[in-house]
Structures are given as C-alpha cells and as structure tokens.
Design a protein around this motif. Structure first.
Motif, PDB file in Angstrom:
ATOM      1  N   ALA A  82       0.496  -1.153   0.109  1.00 23.95           N
ATOM      2  CA  ALA A  82      -0.217   0.059  -0.091  1.00 23.95           C
ATOM      3  C   ALA A  82       0.651   1.590  -0.159  1.00 23.95           C
ATOM      4  O   ALA A  82       1.734   1.428   0.459  1.00 23.95           O
ATOM      5  N   PRO A  83       0.125   2.158  -0.590  1.00 26.53           N
ATOM      6  CA  PRO A  83       0.998   3.918  -0.350  1.00 26.53           C
ATOM      7  C   PRO A  83       1.208   4.103   0.938  1.00 26.53           C
ATOM      8  O   PRO A  83       0.441   3.627   1.924  1.00 26.53           O
ATOM      9  N   VAL A  84       2.142   4.598   1.346  1.00 21.12           N
ATOM     10  CA  VAL A  84       3.006   5.298   2.431  1.00 21.12           C
ATOM     11  C   VAL A  84       2.103   5.758   3.489  1.00 21.12           C
ATOM     12  O   VAL A  84       1.687   5.993   4.415  1.00 21.12           O
ATOM     13  N   GLU A  85       1.569   7.360   2.831  1.00 20.96           N
ATOM     14  CA  GLU A  85       1.020   7.595   2.548  1.00 20.96           C
ATOM     15  C   GLU A  85      -0.985   7.506   2.352  1.00 20.96           C
ATOM     16  O   GLU A  85      -0.700   7.027   1.027  1.00 20.96           O
ATOM     17  N   ASN A  86      -1.902   8.166   2.669  1.00 17.94           N
ATOM     18  CA  ASN A  86      -3.405   7.675   2.417  1.00 17.94           C
ATOM     19  C   ASN A  86      -3.450   9.517   2.130  1.00 17.94           C
ATOM     20  O   ASN A  86      -3.943  10.227   2.806  1.00 17.94           O
TER      21      ASN A  86
END
Length: 448
Positions: free
Chosen positions: A20-24
């Motif tokens: 998943a991307p590090v930032e949401n």
C-alpha cells in the motif's frame, strides 16, 4: 484451556505486505487485501492456526494513526473485503486477531478535527488528554495535547472519559459483529491506564466466548497486566531478546534465567501467565539479520515452539528475510512480498521446512501447549528441558555449539523415544538417555 492455548500464530502487517502507499490520500478504494488471500493456504501449510493481522483500519500513514475505527483502510479495500478475508480464514480453521489501537488516534480522527475547528467549544475537547489552548504543538494548531512517544501525530485518548470508553466499547462490538474476529492485540498496552484496560476486558468478556485479549507490553512484571481483570496474554519481549543474544553469545543461561523469571511470575502455571512468544516482529530487526551464526536459526525456533507460551512467526521470516530498522522508519521491516517467489520454500528450504514441521508438531503434541516446564540440563552451549502433562511427555534438546554435543538425560521411566524432527530412535539404558545433537541443531523427543 481454549483455542489460543493451542495456537501457533502468523503475523502480517497488511499495509506492507499488500504494498500500500505510505501515505493515504483517502481518494479511492484499492482492494489490496484480496491479494493477501493466497497467503491463507501458506499459513495453513506452516502449521499456523492463528493470524495476527494489523493494523488495518483507516489511517493517514502507517496504520497506528487511526482516523476511522469502523472502516477498513481504503488502501486495503472496504469492509466487505475484510469480512470475506476473515471468513476464508475461518474456513481454513485459522482464528483472526486484529490490532486494537485504542491508546491514541491520528490527527484526522473526527474528534480531533472537531477540536481543530471549534477549539474550546468542541464537545470532544475532553476526549484527549491535557488539551491546552494556551500552548502549541509541532503542527502549529494553537493548542497542545498529550501524545504517544513524543510524536504529535499520535494523539493520546483520555481513558478517564466515559464517552471515550463507550466509543471504544462500540468499536469492539462492531468488529465482532461485522467481521467475526476472534481476538484483539492492544497496541501500547504498557502505557494504558489500568482501569481503562479493565473496561476493555469487561467488554471482550461479553462479545464472544473465548475471545482473546493480548497486550503489547515491553518490560515489567507481566502479571501486573495479565490477570482475570485485564489482559489474557502479553507480548514476551524478554524471551525475544534472550533468544537471539543467548545464541550470539553462546549463553543458554540467559534463556533459562528468562524462563525461570517468567515461571516464577506464573507459579509455573502456563495458564496463569499466557505469553505471546516471537523471534521478531514489525518493530524489530529480522531474526535472521540478528543472528551472528545463521545456522542458529534452527535451535532458536525449536525453542520458540517448545518453551512455555504461544509461538508467532512474522511474515517473511520463515524465508530468512534480512532487514534492519532504519532511524525514523520501520519500512524495511514491513516489505511487500510476492508469495510466488517463495512457493517451493516449504519443501526445498530447510528453514521454512523446519517451521512447518514445528507448527504441525505443536498441534500434535499437547504437552507443548500445556505441559509443565522442567529444566534438565544447562550449560553455555547445551540446554534441555521437559514439558509434561498427564501421560504425555516431550524432552527438548538444543545445541548452539559449532560442534556436536552429547546429552545424558533422565528417561522418566520410558523406554523408547523418537526424535520428531529427525525420526531418530533411542532406547533408554538404566532410565537414562544418551543423545547426540549435531552442531547448531536440536530435537523434540517423544516416548514411543
């Protein structure tokens, strides 16, 4: 005696495994949790019948800055994805435990956002500890608050606030009703108010029979947390440290002393102090990285599966992954993996194969779950103990030396023994066993 006493856990950090991307940015839903479904068969093949999964509810970054406790992180999917995932685990006879991050929230949590907007007039200003509108924080909000570990991203909830307690109770009930989970691992339990822990225990006592409540506690007298009013189990950090340093320093006395101290806390009753044993996890360097002699992977994990407590394997460590913490980030410890890259490891990699054997043996040999621990032999480089219950007996022998070692041990009135890892057979002479263990190896001996 419940399901968790006979469980070997597999531990997945889903945001990492699913890449998943590090930032949401909260902009869309990506169904990455579904990509982890093939791992269920792998977990089963390893002999694990429990899964510790988390954190996985909506957050801004690493999962421990929760912004919505009622919603699967949009980087992983939606609530139907989690419901389906737990169902598939249950169909494979695997229990599911989720991370409960109830000590603090992220700054995008609705209650904190309301304080930012309405300040002194916010009805949620007492949901957090020591909110001070005459001070400031590192985000320049114009007010300060208590945080976890000096990190302003993690805003500490007020455990004395009745609305907060009721809200967390509703979250737990929702998780059980919506997803049918089997337990919760409380993040940062060692800094949580004891009355708050008692409140959470009362809630979990009512939600589901044999529901598990395990807490993250680093140091201390564990029986302060594990009792009939608070936690059911606790993370065993002293054994984690002793497992690698006891091998690196050829010092089995450290491991044996650690077990003695824990047994003293429990009165040598495994059911009065339940321990969650691990060689590594999402917060510490990989065990394969920490071992000076990589062959010590074998005796380390024989001990992990046979000493008092329930064992846990952190995803990827069965493949001997190397990873160290880097200052300021744990991303190296939480990688994305493709199971296809390791599809033959259980059959062809001796370390992965060992963990699969140990997982299945622990289900087969009940003494490894419930047996009384008794030290039989202890030197810097050799260690033996028994686990016994009713008419069942297991004798464990490990050798951290780079040379073979001999053991002379009591046979407890039994005549014939088999080594469950090597299939070697032994015959007792004068109620004694003469055992030879190869370098950096070990064995589990069972009477025939």
């Amino acid at each position: 005696m419940t399901w968790y006493d006979e469980t070997s856990f597999y531990h997945i950090y889903p945001l990492g495994l699913a890449d998943a991307p590090v930032e949401n940015d909260y902009s869309n839903v990506s169904h990455r949790l579904n990509n982890i479904i093939p791992w269920i068969d792998h977990i089963k093949a390893l002999g694990c019948n429990g899964l510790y999964l988390g954190p996985l509810f909506e957050s801004g970054s690493h999962g421990y800055d929760t912004t919505d406790y009622m919603k699967l992180d949009s980087r992983l999917g939606d609530n139907n994805d989690l419901k389906n995932f737990v169902l598939k685990c249950h169909e494979a006879s695997i229990k599911v435990v989720l991370d409960g991050v109830f000590n603090h929230t992220g700054r995008d949590f609705f209650a904190f956002k309301d304080i930012q907007k309405n300040r002194e007039n916010s009805r949620y200003k007492d949901w957090y500890l020591n909110v001070n509108f005459y001070n400031n924080n590192s985000y320049n909000d114009g007010f300060s608050y208590d945080n976890w570990g000096g990190v302003d991203l993690l805003v500490k909830l007020n455990p004395y606030n009745e609305e907060v307690r009721n809200y967390i109770a509703d979250v737990i009930k929702f998780w059980v009703k919506e997803f049918d989970i089997d337990g919760i691992r409380l993040d940062a339990a060692d800094v949580m108010d004891f009355e708050y822990l008692k409140h959470i225990r009362r809630v979990i006592n009512d939600v589901k029979p044999d529901f598990w409540l395990m807490g993250e506690v680093i140091h201390g007298e564990y029986n302060r947390w594990v009792n009939n009013d608070m936690l059911i189990a606790v993370t065993n950090y002293p054994l984690h440290k002793a497992l690698y340093s006891g091998h690196n320093e050829h010092n089995y006395f450290e491991i044996a002393h650690t077990i003695k101290r824990l047994n003293d806390m429990s009165g040598n009753n495994i059911l009065s102090l339940r321990l969650y044993n691990f060689s590594d996890n999402h917060d510490v360097d990989r065990i394969y990285t920490k071992l000076n002699n990589k062959e010590h992977f074998v005796p380390v994990h024989i001990l992990l599966y046979t000493l008092p407590g329930v064992p846990s394997i952190y995803y990827g460590s069965e493949f001997c992954l190397d990873a160290k913490k880097v200052y300021g980030t744990d991303v190296n410890l939480r990688p994305a993996l493709n199971l296809e890259d390791y599809k033959d490891y259980i059959n062809n990699n001796k370390y992965t194969n060992l963990l699969a054997k140990l997982g299945h043996l622990r289900q087969e040999i009940k003494a490894l779950s419930y047996g009384v621990y008794q030290e039989l032999l202890l030197t810097n480089r050799q260690y033996s103990f028994s686990r016994s219950m009713d008419n069942e007996l297991a004798i464990i022998t490990v050798n951290n030396d780079e040379n073979p070692a001999g053991f002379n041990l009591p046979a407890f009135g039994k005549n014939e023994f088999v080594g469950k890892l090597s299939n070697k057979h032994l015959t007792a002479q004068n109620d004694r066993l003469d055992i030879n263990i190869p370098p950096c190896d070990g064995e589990i001996w069972i009477p025939v």
